[in-house]
Design an enzyme around this catalytic site. Structure first.
Site, mmCIF file in Angstrom:
data_model
loop_
_atom_site.group_PDB
_atom_site.id
_atom_site.type_symbol
_atom_site.label_atom_id
_atom_site.label_comp_id
_atom_site.label_asym_id
_atom_site.label_seq_id
_atom_site.Cartn_x
_atom_site.Cartn_y
_atom_site.Cartn_z
ATOM 1 N N HIS A 1 2.982 -8.366 -22.531
ATOM 2 C CA HIS A 1 2.133 -7.392 -23.229
ATOM 3 C C HIS A 1 2.110 -7.577 -24.746
ATOM 4 C CE1 HIS A 1 2.291 -5.739 -19.303
ATOM 5 N NE2 HIS A 1 3.449 -5.126 -19.437
ATOM 6 N N ALA B 1 0.626 1.388 -6.171
ATOM 7 C CA ALA B 1 -0.573 1.752 -5.416
ATOM 8 C C ALA B 1 -0.857 3.241 -5.594
ATOM 9 C CB ALA B 1 -0.380 1.408 -3.946
ATOM 10 N N ASP C 1 -2.335 -8.354 -16.682
ATOM 11 C CA ASP C 1 -1.519 -7.819 -17.766
ATOM 12 C C ASP C 1 -2.229 -6.525 -18.122
ATOM 13 O OD1 ASP C 1 -0.578 -7.061 -20.297
ATOM 14 O OD2 ASP C 1 0.196 -9.078 -20.613
ATOM 15 N N HIS C 2 -1.695 -5.398 -17.644
ATOM 16 C CA HIS C 2 -2.512 -4.181 -17.724
ATOM 17 C C HIS C 2 -2.782 -3.751 -19.168
ATOM 18 C CE1 HIS C 2 1.478 -2.269 -17.764
ATOM 19 N NE2 HIS C 2 0.894 -1.281 -18.387
ATOM 20 N N VAL D 1 5.229 -9.996 6.211
ATOM 21 C CA VAL D 1 4.649 -11.079 5.404
ATOM 22 C C VAL D 1 5.091 -12.473 5.854
ATOM 23 C CG1 VAL D 1 4.236 -9.715 3.314
ATOM 24 C CG2 VAL D 1 6.431 -10.865 3.594
ATOM 25 N N ASP E 1 4.792 2.391 -5.218
ATOM 26 C CA ASP E 1 4.616 3.257 -6.381
ATOM 27 C C ASP E 1 3.361 2.897 -7.188
ATOM 28 O OD1 ASP E 1 5.808 5.031 -8.523
ATOM 29 O OD2 ASP E 1 5.740 3.116 -9.596
ATOM 30 N N ALA F 1 0.803 -1.227 0.000
ATOM 31 C CA ALA F 1 0.000 0.000 0.000
ATOM 32 C C ALA F 1 0.835 1.275 0.000
ATOM 33 C CB ALA F 1 -0.924 -0.010 1.209
ATOM 34 N N THR F 2 2.125 1.162 0.342
ATOM 35 C CA THR F 2 2.950 2.372 0.362
ATOM 36 C C THR F 2 3.760 2.499 -0.923
ATOM 37 O OG1 THR F 2 4.761 1.169 1.416
ATOM 38 C CG2 THR F 2 3.204 2.264 2.884
HETATM 39 P P1 NAD Z 1 7.510 -0.526 -4.615
HETATM 40 O O1 NAD Z 1 8.876 -0.996 -4.273
HETATM 41 O O2 NAD Z 1 7.273 0.916 -4.879
HETATM 42 O O3 NAD Z 1 6.508 -0.958 -3.430
HETATM 43 C C1 NAD Z 1 6.595 -2.186 -2.801
HETATM 44 C C2 NAD Z 1 5.594 -2.250 -1.640
HETATM 45 O O4 NAD Z 1 5.727 -3.501 -0.974
HETATM 46 C C3 NAD Z 1 5.778 -1.188 -0.583
HETATM 47 O O5 NAD Z 1 4.501 -0.802 -0.112
HETATM 48 C C4 NAD Z 1 6.528 -1.938 0.535
HETATM 49 O O6 NAD Z 1 6.318 -1.409 1.823
HETATM 50 C C5 NAD Z 1 5.887 -3.281 0.424
HETATM 51 N N1 NAD Z 1 6.753 -4.337 0.974
HETATM 52 C C6 NAD Z 1 7.963 -4.725 0.505
HETATM 53 N N2 NAD Z 1 8.457 -5.716 1.277
HETATM 54 C C7 NAD Z 1 7.525 -5.972 2.236
HETATM 55 C C8 NAD Z 1 7.441 -6.898 3.346
HETATM 56 N N3 NAD Z 1 8.422 -7.750 3.612
HETATM 57 N N4 NAD Z 1 6.326 -6.893 4.117
HETATM 58 C C9 NAD Z 1 5.332 -6.010 3.868
HETATM 59 N N5 NAD Z 1 5.349 -5.123 2.841
HETATM 60 C C10 NAD Z 1 6.430 -5.092 2.057
HETATM 61 O O7 NAD Z 1 7.005 -1.438 -5.832
HETATM 62 P P2 NAD Z 1 5.923 -1.073 -6.966
HETATM 63 O O8 NAD Z 1 6.568 -0.314 -8.047
HETATM 64 O O9 NAD Z 1 4.711 -0.505 -6.330
HETATM 65 O O10 NAD Z 1 5.609 -2.520 -7.584
HETATM 66 C C11 NAD Z 1 4.851 -3.488 -6.877
HETATM 67 C C12 NAD Z 1 4.568 -4.651 -7.806
HETATM 68 O O11 NAD Z 1 3.846 -4.204 -8.938
HETATM 69 C C13 NAD Z 1 5.813 -5.351 -8.344
HETATM 70 O O12 NAD Z 1 5.523 -6.709 -8.517
HETATM 71 C C14 NAD Z 1 6.002 -4.682 -9.691
HETATM 72 O O13 NAD Z 1 6.710 -5.497 -10.583
HETATM 73 C C15 NAD Z 1 4.561 -4.522 -10.117
HETATM 74 N N6 NAD Z 1 4.342 -3.484 -11.122
HETATM 75 C C16 NAD Z 1 4.649 -2.160 -10.841
HETATM 76 C C17 NAD Z 1 4.403 -1.192 -11.796
HETATM 77 C C18 NAD Z 1 4.676 0.277 -11.515
HETATM 78 O O14 NAD Z 1 4.341 1.077 -12.377
HETATM 79 N N7 NAD Z 1 5.242 0.640 -10.385
HETATM 80 C C19 NAD Z 1 3.874 -1.550 -13.032
HETATM 81 C C20 NAD Z 1 3.559 -2.880 -13.285
HETATM 82 C C21 NAD Z 1 3.795 -3.821 -12.309
#
Ligand code: NAD
Length: 498
Positions: A243, A21, A180-181, A89, A19, A16-17
């Site tokens: 994609h 989200a 797959d967005h 987790v 990028d 939830a914290t």
């Molecule tokens: P991020 O690193 O910004 O966020 C990761 C999140 O996971 C954070 O909220 C963090 O606190 C949490 N987290 C990490 N380890 C944890 C733990 N041990 N316990 C609890 N929480 C934990 O990553 P993101 O960019 O938001 O990407 C998340 C997923 O979405 C990844 O699988 C990424 O490949 C996928 N994704 C991201 C994007 C994008 O645009 N950012 C696009 C497509 C897919």
């Protein structure tokens, strides 16, 4: 709207914290709320490591929505549906607390135990989380339970199989929604409508009338601050396996007998099985890779990939891929599907170009054979992003000049005609998941077959001693990409002119 269309749901958002989200999920859920697709009977439980509380999460949700430039009239009411749970987790107690919190909130918001678990965190945790959710009884609620999994789904076939086995211990295939967005994008969804709702295209949609199909997804941005992730991925795994292949399937599958999830999936899987496999020895005949060098983009000097943060200065990771796929079935034998994707390219654009075959005899070409013939192949261009629309390129008469032709463009643009912003891909996909419609999510068989197709190519590249082809930032990739099509007598159509 009937109750079925306003699902009563709890969304448990792991990450939830993060990028994703912030940039995509909060604005999408908010849009569903303000367009009346969510009832008041919904909650989001945000989960991450940080010691936030409900208010901190709500402040961040509000900020994300403001940054997405959405109207903020209902924001207070919306944010009251958000709750936060600091989480480890690997600790079973975290799951027990989650279950308890869900039960309390479901009572308070009158939600009948319908739960979505959205995995928006590093993929190494997906399996552990799924298993713990089951073991600690979280998935034993009175309503339905669904798991949404972000990409990457594994990084090769064995790791994808391992992940799948883990999540299948806790969820059945029909409870799993692999995102797959691209499948949520307006114009990707429009491919099926263009093909299957128009009498003028379906009869021509085969190797008798189509000479080749080109799919490009290019970005202007570099790896930004995701160098660490990108080094383990590269463009082939990050874009082609999922994609681009999904777009190939939508363009090439046979018409489903109904628009039902199983029927569409079965057609996609059938055509995927007909995609010619490429051995490691053949990889260079079908696929080429490149890496961006320093260059100029929109008057700004940008560094080469090897100078980016968290990137090995001798990295061989590809930031560009261009490839040819052949589909060995009756409809497509002999028609190349070219795919191309990369970072730091000349423009941000996702487009599909369907090139039709020339007429067997064209009297206008005959007439003009001494001059430079102006007959243009007929093209159907599907603009996926940032523009959304369709262009058909035909030949018309040059005004005033007898016997001379000129390419004529018939353009349809969503934004200019409808004057509305189409919903975000994530918005549709989250809503589909709430409604239990998995049509626009990847089935395990698709993921399995697509990794099996891609793995020999990535293995050939990782075993190769050859240096990777370089392209200057701000161009459309290395020269080898042009040659791939020239060998077959084709060329990449210049996207800016389509
Ligand atoms: P991020 O690193 O910004 O966020 C990761 C999140 O996971 C954070 O909220 C963090 O606190 C949490 N987290 C990490 N380890 C944890 C733990 N041990 N316990 C609890 N929480 C934990 O990553 P993101 O960019 O938001 O990407 C998340 C997923 O979405 C990844 O699988 C990424 O490949 C996928 N994704 C991201 C994007 C994008 O645009 N950012 C696009 C497509 C897919």
């Amino acid at each position: 709207m009937s109750e079925n269309h306003n699902p009563k749901t709890s969304i448990v958002l792991f990450g939830a914290t993060g990028d994703l989200a912030k940039r995509k999920l909060y604005p999408s859920i908010y849009n569903l709320y303000i367009t009346g697709k969510l009832s008041e009977q919904f909650v989001v439980i945000g989960i991450a490591r940080r010691p936030w509380d409900d208010q901190t999460l709500r402040d961040n949700v509000r900020k994300a929505i403001e940054e997405a430039h959405l109207p903020t009239d209902n924001i207070e009411q919306f944010c009251n549906h958000f709750f936060y749970l600091p989480f480890d987790v690997t600790d079973t107690k975290s799951y027990q607390r989650l279950n308890q919190r869900l039960q309390e909130l479901e009572t308070e918001f009158h939600i009948p135990g319908n739960r979505i678990y959205y995995m928006a965190m590093a993929p190494e945790f997906f399996g552990t989380i799924a298993i713990q959710l089951k073991n600690e009884g979280v998935t034993q609620s009175d309503g339905w339970n669904r798991l949404v999994i972000e990409k990457p789904f594994g990084h090769d076939l064995p790791s994808a199989q391992k992940l799948n086995n883990e999540i299948r211990e806790a969820f059945t295939e029909d409870q799993i929604y692999r995102i797959d967005h691209y499948l949520g994008k307006e114009m990707v969804q429009n491919i099926e409508v263009i093909r299957f709702a128009n009498a003028i295209f379906e009869p021509l949609w085969n190797n008798r009338h189509i000479s080749n199909i080109q799919i490009t997804s290019s970005e202007v941005l570099g790896v930004e601050d995701r160098g660490g992730y990108y080094e383990t991925s590269g463009a082939l795994r990050d874009m082609v396996q999922n994609h681009l292949l999904q777009m190939v399937l939508l363009l090439s599958m046979d018409p489903p007998i109904r628009l039902a999830t199983d029927e569409v999936r079965s057609e996609k899987i059938k055509v995927l099985r007909a995609v010619r496999s490429i051995s490691s020895e053949e990889a260079d005949d079908y696929f080429i890779r490149g890496q961006y060098d320093a260059g100029t983009i929109q008057d700004h000097q940008v560094p080469g990939y090897r100078s980016e943060k968290n990137v090995n200065p001798e990295s061989k990771t590809e930031t560009f891929v261009s490839g040819k796929l052949m589909i060995d079935n009756h409809r497509w034998a002999g028609v190349p599907f070219y795919v191309r994707t990369g970072k730091r390219m000349a423009q941000k654009s996702t487009k599909i170009v369907v090139q039709f075959k020339d007429l067997p005899l064209n009297v206008y070409t005959q007439k003009n054979e001494k001059q430079d013939s102006s007959i243009h192949p007929n093209l159907l261009v599907i603009h996926i992003q940032p523009d959304e629309g369709i262009t058909l390129i035909l030949n018309g008469k040059k005004i005033g000049l007898l016997g001379e032709t000129i390419p004529v463009k018939l353009d349809y643009s969503h934004t200019s005609v409808d004057g509305v912003n189409t919903p975000e891909a994530y918005e549709r996909l989250i809503y589909d998941c709430m409604l239990g419609d998995a049509t626009n999510f990847a089935h395990w068989d698709e993921v399995n077959l697509s990794w099996a197709l891609i793995d020999p190519i990535s293995e050939a590249w990782s075993d190769s001693n050859k240096d990777i082809a370089k392209y200057e930032a701000g161009t459309m990739g290395p020269i080898e990409s042009e040659r791939l099509l020239e060998k077959d007598g084709f060329k990449w159509w210049p996207l800016e002119k389509l």
